[in-house]
Motif scaffolding. Structure first.
Motif, short mmCIF file in Angstrom:
data_model
loop_
_atom_site.label_atom_id
_atom_site.label_comp_id
_atom_site.label_asym_id
_atom_site.label_seq_id
_atom_site.Cartn_x
_atom_site.Cartn_y
_atom_site.Cartn_z
N UNK A 96 0.87 -1.18 0.00
CA UNK A 96 0.00 0.00 0.00
C UNK A 96 0.90 1.23 0.00
N UNK A 97 0.70 2.12 -0.97
CA UNK A 97 1.56 3.31 -1.06
C UNK A 97 1.17 4.36 -0.02
N UNK A 98 2.16 5.12 0.42
CA UNK A 98 1.91 6.21 1.36
C UNK A 98 1.02 7.26 0.73
N UNK A 99 1.18 7.49 -0.57
CA UNK A 99 0.35 8.48 -1.27
C UNK A 99 -1.13 8.11 -1.17
N UNK A 100 -1.44 6.85 -1.41
CA UNK A 100 -2.82 6.38 -1.32
C UNK A 100 -3.33 6.49 0.11
N UNK A 101 -2.52 6.10 1.08
CA UNK A 101 -2.93 6.19 2.47
C UNK A 101 -3.34 7.60 2.86
N UNK A 102 -2.53 8.57 2.47
CA UNK A 102 -2.84 9.94 2.87
C UNK A 102 -3.99 10.54 2.07
N UNK A 103 -4.21 10.04 0.88
CA UNK A 103 -5.39 10.45 0.13
C UNK A 103 -6.64 9.91 0.83
N UNK A 104 -6.54 8.71 1.35
CA UNK A 104 -7.65 8.13 2.10
C UNK A 104 -7.89 8.93 3.38
N UNK A 105 -6.83 9.26 4.09
CA UNK A 105 -6.95 10.04 5.33
C UNK A 105 -7.63 11.38 5.05
N UNK A 106 -7.24 12.03 3.98
CA UNK A 106 -7.81 13.33 3.64
C UNK A 106 -9.30 13.23 3.33
N UNK A 107 -9.78 12.05 2.99
CA UNK A 107 -11.18 11.86 2.64
C UNK A 107 -11.94 11.03 3.67
#
Length: 86
Positions: free
Chosen positions: A18-29
């Motif tokens: 799981x990429x960090x970019x995807x994780x933080x996009x999820x967190x932001x939403x």
């Protein structure tokens, strides 16, 4: 591709990394008003990934710290605009 489309695809394919970019996009939403995005995808994937060890300890710490430091989990709780009184 939207975040929702990405997560639907990920939920079907179950990636091992799981990429960090995807994780933080999820967190932001994580507070999205779209219940499918929030509940069915973001919450359930976070739950699955943490309980099955798909997230590294470092990723878990970063996400937890970000959520708590920026009050994402408490954002808009009790505000008049969301219909919940606090």
């Amino acid at each position: 591709m939207t975040l929702k489309e990405q997560l639907l695809q990920i939920k079907q394919n179950s990636p091992s990394i799981i990429s960090n970019k995807l994780l933080f996009e999820m967190v932001e939403n994580i507070g999205s008003l779209d219940s499918e995005l929030r509940d069915t995808l973001i919450y359930s994937l976070f739950s699955d990934w943490t309980t099955t060890g798909k997230l590294s300890v470092n990723q878990e710490q970063k996400v937890s710290s970000f959520l708590l430091d920026n009050s994402y989990l408490l954002q808009n709780i009790g505000s008049l605009s969301n219909g919940v009184e606090g």
